[in-house]
Every structure is written in structure tokens, then in C-alpha cells.
Design a protein around this motif. Sequence first.
Motif, PDB file in Angstrom:
ATOM      1  N   SER A 125       0.831  -1.206   0.000  1.00 34.24           N
ATOM      2  CA  SER A 125       0.000   0.000   0.000  1.00 34.24           C
ATOM      3  C   SER A 125       0.864   1.254   0.000  1.00 34.24           C
ATOM      4  O   SER A 125       2.061   1.209   0.308  1.00 34.24           O
ATOM      5  CB  SER A 125      -0.927   0.025   1.218  1.00 34.24           C
ATOM      6  OG  SER A 125      -0.243   0.473   2.366  1.00 34.24           O
ATOM      7  N   THR A 126       0.214   2.360  -0.326  1.00 35.84           N
ATOM      8  CA  THR A 126       0.863   3.652  -0.193  1.00 35.84           C
ATOM      9  C   THR A 126       0.920   4.031   1.282  1.00 35.84           C
ATOM     10  O   THR A 126       0.517   3.278   2.163  1.00 35.84           O
ATOM     11  CB  THR A 126       0.115   4.726  -1.007  1.00 35.84           C
ATOM     12  OG1 THR A 126      -1.298   4.651  -0.726  1.00 35.84           O
ATOM     13  CG2 THR A 126       0.345   4.540  -2.493  1.00 35.84           C
ATOM     14  N   HIS A 127       1.407   5.224   1.545  1.00 39.24           N
ATOM     15  CA  HIS A 127       1.767   5.697   2.886  1.00 39.24           C
ATOM     16  C   HIS A 127       0.661   5.487   3.918  1.00 39.24           C
ATOM     17  O   HIS A 127      -0.461   5.952   3.739  1.00 39.24           O
ATOM     18  CB  HIS A 127       2.100   7.179   2.784  1.00 39.24           C
ATOM     19  CG  HIS A 127       2.507   7.817   4.068  1.00 39.24           C
ATOM     20  ND1 HIS A 127       3.536   7.347   4.851  1.00 39.24           N
ATOM     21  CD2 HIS A 127       1.999   8.916   4.716  1.00 39.24           C
ATOM     22  CE1 HIS A 127       3.660   8.123   5.909  1.00 39.24           C
ATOM     23  NE2 HIS A 127       2.742   9.071   5.866  1.00 39.24           N
ATOM     24  N   VAL A 128       0.984   4.791   5.006  1.00 37.64           N
ATOM     25  CA  VAL A 128       0.009   4.576   6.089  1.00 37.64           C
ATOM     26  C   VAL A 128       0.336   5.390   7.328  1.00 37.64           C
ATOM     27  O   VAL A 128      -0.428   5.398   8.292  1.00 37.64           O
ATOM     28  CB  VAL A 128      -0.101   3.079   6.468  1.00 37.64           C
ATOM     29  CG1 VAL A 128      -0.538   2.255   5.276  1.00 37.64           C
ATOM     30  CG2 VAL A 128       1.207   2.552   7.059  1.00 37.64           C
ATOM     31  N   GLY A 129       1.479   6.087   7.317  1.00 37.32           N
ATOM     32  CA  GLY A 129       1.888   6.898   8.460  1.00 37.32           C
ATOM     33  C   GLY A 129       2.937   6.200   9.308  1.00 37.32           C
ATOM     34  O   GLY A 129       2.916   4.987   9.471  1.00 37.32           O
ATOM     35  N   GLY A 130       3.864   7.013   9.830  1.00 40.19           N
ATOM     36  CA  GLY A 130       4.899   6.461  10.698  1.00 40.19           C
ATOM     37  C   GLY A 130       6.028   5.792   9.949  1.00 40.19           C
ATOM     38  O   GLY A 130       6.404   4.658  10.259  1.00 40.19           O
ATOM     39  N   ASP A 131       6.598   6.500   8.956  1.00 43.31           N
ATOM     40  CA  ASP A 131       7.674   5.918   8.155  1.00 43.31           C
ATOM     41  C   ASP A 131       8.811   5.382   9.012  1.00 43.31           C
ATOM     42  O   ASP A 131       9.416   4.358   8.683  1.00 43.31           O
ATOM     43  CB  ASP A 131       8.254   6.977   7.191  1.00 43.31           C
ATOM     44  CG  ASP A 131       7.198   7.628   6.328  1.00 43.31           C
ATOM     45  OD1 ASP A 131       6.259   6.919   5.928  1.00 43.31           O
ATOM     46  OD2 ASP A 131       7.307   8.834   6.059  1.00 43.31           O
ATOM     47  N   ARG A 132       9.104   6.083  10.102  1.00 52.59           N
ATOM     48  CA  ARG A 132      10.256   5.679  10.913  1.00 52.59           C
ATOM     49  C   ARG A 132      10.018   4.365  11.648  1.00 52.59           C
ATOM     50  O   ARG A 132      10.948   3.796  12.222  1.00 52.59           O
ATOM     51  CB  ARG A 132      10.629   6.786  11.906  1.00 52.59           C
ATOM     52  CG  ARG A 132       9.645   7.018  13.039  1.00 52.59           C
ATOM     53  CD  ARG A 132      10.063   8.253  13.834  1.00 52.59           C
ATOM     54  NE  ARG A 132       9.278   8.480  15.039  1.00 52.59           N
ATOM     55  CZ  ARG A 132       8.084   9.045  15.059  1.00 52.59           C
ATOM     56  NH1 ARG A 132       7.526   9.437  13.921  1.00 52.59           N
ATOM     57  NH2 ARG A 132       7.442   9.226  16.201  1.00 52.59           N
ATOM     58  N   PHE A 133       8.776   3.868  11.607  1.00 57.63           N
ATOM     59  CA  PHE A 133       8.472   2.587  12.241  1.00 57.63           C
ATOM     60  C   PHE A 133       8.403   1.445  11.231  1.00 57.63           C
ATOM     61  O   PHE A 133       7.941   0.351  11.551  1.00 57.63           O
ATOM     62  CB  PHE A 133       7.154   2.675  13.011  1.00 57.63           C
ATOM     63  CG  PHE A 133       7.120   3.783  14.025  1.00 57.63           C
ATOM     64  CD1 PHE A 133       8.174   3.966  14.901  1.00 57.63           C
ATOM     65  CD2 PHE A 133       6.045   4.658  14.098  1.00 57.63           C
ATOM     66  CE1 PHE A 133       8.157   4.998  15.838  1.00 57.63           C
ATOM     67  CE2 PHE A 133       6.010   5.685  15.028  1.00 57.63           C
ATOM     68  CZ  PHE A 133       7.071   5.858  15.903  1.00 57.63           C
ATOM     69  N   ALA A 134       8.865   1.691  10.012  1.00 51.25           N
ATOM     70  CA  ALA A 134       8.856   0.653   8.981  1.00 51.25           C
ATOM     71  C   ALA A 134       9.667  -0.570   9.454  1.00 51.25           C
ATOM     72  O   ALA A 134      10.651  -0.412  10.194  1.00 51.25           O
ATOM     73  CB  ALA A 134       9.444   1.208   7.678  1.00 51.25           C
ATOM     74  N   ALA A 135       9.215  -1.745   9.037  1.00 52.13           N
ATOM     75  CA  ALA A 135       8.086  -2.003   8.170  1.00 52.13           C
ATOM     76  C   ALA A 135       6.774  -1.943   8.953  1.00 52.13           C
ATOM     77  O   ALA A 135       6.667  -2.493  10.041  1.00 52.13           O
ATOM     78  CB  ALA A 135       8.223  -3.364   7.506  1.00 52.13           C
ATOM     79  N   ASN A 136       5.787  -1.253   8.334  1.00 56.49           N
ATOM     80  CA  ASN A 136       4.471  -1.108   8.930  1.00 56.49           C
ATOM     81  C   ASN A 136       3.469  -2.023   8.234  1.00 56.49           C
ATOM     82  O   ASN A 136       3.440  -2.110   7.000  1.00 56.49           O
ATOM     83  CB  ASN A 136       3.989   0.341   8.788  1.00 56.49           C
ATOM     84  CG  ASN A 136       4.745   1.284   9.692  1.00 56.49           C
ATOM     85  OD1 ASN A 136       4.665   1.183  10.906  1.00 56.49           O
ATOM     86  ND2 ASN A 136       5.478   2.225   9.100  1.00 56.49           N
ATOM     87  N   VAL A 137       2.638  -2.671   9.033  1.00 55.68           N
ATOM     88  CA  VAL A 137       1.564  -3.521   8.516  1.00 55.68           C
ATOM     89  C   VAL A 137       0.267  -3.082   9.185  1.00 55.68           C
ATOM     90  O   VAL A 137       0.222  -2.891  10.402  1.00 55.68           O
ATOM     91  CB  VAL A 137       1.839  -5.011   8.805  1.00 55.68           C
ATOM     92  CG1 VAL A 137       0.614  -5.853   8.496  1.00 55.68           C
ATOM     93  CG2 VAL A 137       3.031  -5.502   7.994  1.00 55.68           C
ATOM     94  N   VAL A 138      -0.764  -2.908   8.378  1.00 53.54           N
ATOM     95  CA  VAL A 138      -2.080  -2.528   8.881  1.00 53.54           C
ATOM     96  C   VAL A 138      -3.075  -3.613   8.477  1.00 53.54           C
ATOM     97  O   VAL A 138      -3.134  -3.992   7.310  1.00 53.54           O
ATOM     98  CB  VAL A 138      -2.542  -1.178   8.314  1.00 53.54           C
ATOM     99  CG1 VAL A 138      -3.827  -0.726   8.998  1.00 53.54           C
ATOM    100  CG2 VAL A 138      -1.455  -0.128   8.451  1.00 53.54           C
ATOM    101  N   VAL A 139      -3.838  -4.091   9.433  1.00 51.28           N
ATOM    102  CA  VAL A 139      -4.878  -5.079   9.145  1.00 51.28           C
ATOM    103  C   VAL A 139      -6.220  -4.354   9.178  1.00 51.28           C
ATOM    104  O   VAL A 139      -6.594  -3.766  10.197  1.00 51.28           O
ATOM    105  CB  VAL A 139      -4.863  -6.231  10.162  1.00 51.28           C
ATOM    106  CG1 VAL A 139      -5.870  -7.310   9.738  1.00 51.28           C
ATOM    107  CG2 VAL A 139      -3.467  -6.833  10.287  1.00 51.28           C
ATOM    108  N   VAL A 140      -6.921  -4.372   8.038  1.00 47.37           N
ATOM    109  CA  VAL A 140      -8.214  -3.696   7.924  1.00 47.37           C
ATOM    110  C   VAL A 140      -9.258  -4.696   7.425  1.00 47.37           C
ATOM    111  O   VAL A 140      -8.916  -5.659   6.741  1.00 47.37           O
ATOM    112  CB  VAL A 140      -8.109  -2.488   6.963  1.00 47.37           C
ATOM    113  CG1 VAL A 140      -7.269  -1.387   7.570  1.00 47.37           C
ATOM    114  CG2 VAL A 140      -7.540  -2.883   5.601  1.00 47.37           C
ATOM    115  N   PRO A 141     -10.528  -4.503   7.770  1.00 46.86           N
ATOM    116  CA  PRO A 141     -11.081  -3.398   8.551  1.00 46.86           C
ATOM    117  C   PRO A 141     -10.937  -3.553  10.065  1.00 46.86           C
ATOM    118  O   PRO A 141     -11.524  -2.770  10.819  1.00 46.86           O
ATOM    119  CB  PRO A 141     -12.558  -3.406   8.138  1.00 46.86           C
ATOM    120  CG  PRO A 141     -12.853  -4.838   7.863  1.00 46.86           C
ATOM    121  CD  PRO A 141     -11.599  -5.387   7.252  1.00 46.86           C
ATOM    122  N   ASP A 142     -10.140  -4.527  10.517  1.00 46.48           N
ATOM    123  CA  ASP A 142      -9.905  -4.688  11.960  1.00 46.48           C
ATOM    124  C   ASP A 142      -9.428  -3.374  12.575  1.00 46.48           C
ATOM    125  O   ASP A 142      -9.809  -3.017  13.685  1.00 46.48           O
ATOM    126  CB  ASP A 142      -8.842  -5.753  12.216  1.00 46.48           C
ATOM    127  CG  ASP A 142      -9.143  -7.087  11.546  1.00 46.48           C
ATOM    128  OD1 ASP A 142      -9.703  -7.067  10.432  1.00 46.48           O
ATOM    129  OD2 ASP A 142      -8.798  -8.131  12.108  1.00 46.48           O
TER     130      ASP A 142
END
Length: 227
Positions: free
Chosen positions: A162-179
Motif C-alpha cells: 500500500s501507499t503511505h500509512v503513516g509512521g515511516d520511521r516505524f517501517a516495516a508497517n503492517v495494517v490489518v483492515v477493517p480490523d
Amino acid sequence: MTPAERFFCADAARARGDAFTGTAPYGRVWVLIEYRRGWPADGFDGLDLEPGVKELVFSAARASRARVLLVRRPGRRRPHGSDRWAVLRHDESGALRQQWGSWRRDDDLAAITTALRSPGDRGGPPVVLVCAHGLHDACCAVRGRPVGRVLSKRWPDLVWESTHVGGDRFAANVVVVPDGVYYGGLDPASSITVMEEHLAGRIHAGHLRGYTTLHPPQQAAVAAVLG
């Protein structure tokens, strides 16, 4: 600047020991638009779409307080076929809802506005988003893409870059949706463990950034209990 001297914010954040608990952006609604070509630095805003359709989608998303993300499958790109779109919602009752469609022409994206006005269908498997938006921040590509590849091998039907989800400095970032669950500071090995636990109904507190249905102090409080 040589490659060895290049600054990566995620490396610096890890060296400083930056805490990421309570950093998940608040939100309950997500619009995902599959886009297999290169992503502009500003994501959906930078796409060369028909202006009227683009404004229609943007206005509807803003009215629903929805976040619009471009997505694509990790690895080799499919050369043909329709792209997909989705409206994912974690409603006030706690129900997880999804509505999916497809698009070939810009005008097809207008269907997103209708989906944003309807509740969507309950259930469906979660969608796992791995931020890999390298043109926005190199850390997302350097750390995110390896995580996306390993997760997609294990769960090919669930995982998208995905594109930017916020918090680049915490990469790698994973977001589980719609959870609405954010995880950060992942690498290929830890991402497998985190997702195994999440899909089994357990939250991995060590990599939890927070729940998007809660505000930062609430996220921190929940993380403290889980930890």
C-alpha cells in the motif's frame, strides 16, 4: 552522499529506541484502489485521473472520514485484467464490513461513492496492508517490500502493498483492515509471527502500534494491558 552514508529514518528510530505504542492514526473507513503502475509520492492525490471522478471520490471519502490508499499485490505485476477497489469499514457497533468492485476506466471509480454511503457486507477475510511506498519514504520500500513478499507467499489472497500509512520511521508497517490494527518495526521473520497470531485472534503486543478505533492515550493503555 554514498549509499553507506544515506540516512534512513527507520534506522535512526531504532537506534534511538523510539516508542511506537499509541501511534496508529484514528480511522474507521478505508478506500483501497488497486493501481499497478508506479505510485506518485502523494499517492491517490497525484494520480492522473479524470478530474471530475477524482474530485467525486475525494469528496465522498472526506465526507466519510475515509482514508484512500493505493494498493497492489507484492512481486510480479499482473499485466492484464481489471483492477479492484474496496471500501472497508469498522463501524460503531464493532462490525467489520467490506464492499469490493473492479475498475478499468476512471469513470468506474465513481462506484466507490455509492459504496461509501452503504454499510457493506459483514465478514470476509481481513486485508493485510504492507506499506511499501518508496517514493514517499525510502524506508517503506527498503523494509516494507521484503515483508510484503514473505507475507504474500504465506497468505497470497490477503496481502497487498500500500501507499503511505503513516509512521515511516516505524517501517516495516503492517495494517490489518477493517480490523483497524497497526503493527510496526517488523522484519520478514517477525511479520510472520505477528500475522500468525493476529489471524488466530491474538494481538502481538511487542509490535503493536495501536488500534485505529482508539485515540492515542487509549491505544497506549490497551498496549500496556496486553504487554
